[in-house]
Design an enzyme around this catalytic site. Structure first.
Site, mmCIF file in Angstrom:
data_model
loop_
_atom_site.group_PDB
_atom_site.id
_atom_site.type_symbol
_atom_site.label_atom_id
_atom_site.label_comp_id
_atom_site.label_asym_id
_atom_site.label_seq_id
_atom_site.Cartn_x
_atom_site.Cartn_y
_atom_site.Cartn_z
ATOM 1 C CB CYS A 192 -0.903 -0.049 1.237
ATOM 2 S SG CYS A 192 -1.752 1.484 1.624
ATOM 3 C CB CYS A 251 0.413 1.799 4.138
ATOM 4 S SG CYS A 251 -1.282 1.195 4.100
#
Length: 110
Positions: free
Chosen positions: A32, A35
């Site tokens: 991600c 993230c």
């Protein structure tokens, strides 16, 4: 100064639900991009607020029980726990100011 604590499903109850102080759980995934952008923000908040809250980091893929329990639908995701209950949740990347506002708002009502 405190740092982010990395836990797994089998530690969730003891480290989050049974914690004596408020807990911010940061759900993330290594695939991600947002993230990766949030990780330094979470680290800074742990350093700043570590005397008042516990900051936990959980990778979603190897921890499906905690993900399901916290109803995480996307990452990055944040869950603020107090006395074993989710008091506030948010999903998606956000600014440091917005995440910090979430923490301070909840700490004021603690």
């Amino acid at each position: 100064m405190s740092s982010v604590q990395v836990i797994s499903d089998n530690e969730f109850t003891s480290e989050v639900e049974n914690a004596a102080q408020p807990v911010l759980v940061y759900f993330w995934a290594n695939w991600c991009g947002p993230c990766r952008l949030m990780a330094p923000v979470v680290d800074k908040l742990a350093a700043t607020y570590g005397d008042r809250i516990k900051v936990i980091k959980m990778e979603v893929d190897p921890n499906p029980q905690s993900v399901a329990k916290c109803k995480v639908e996307g990452v990055p995701a944040f869950r603020f726990f107090q006395n074993g209950e989710v008091k506030q949740s948010a999903e998606g990347a956000m600014s440091k100011d917005k995440l910090e506002a979430m923490l301070t708002e909840n700490l004021l009502t603690a």
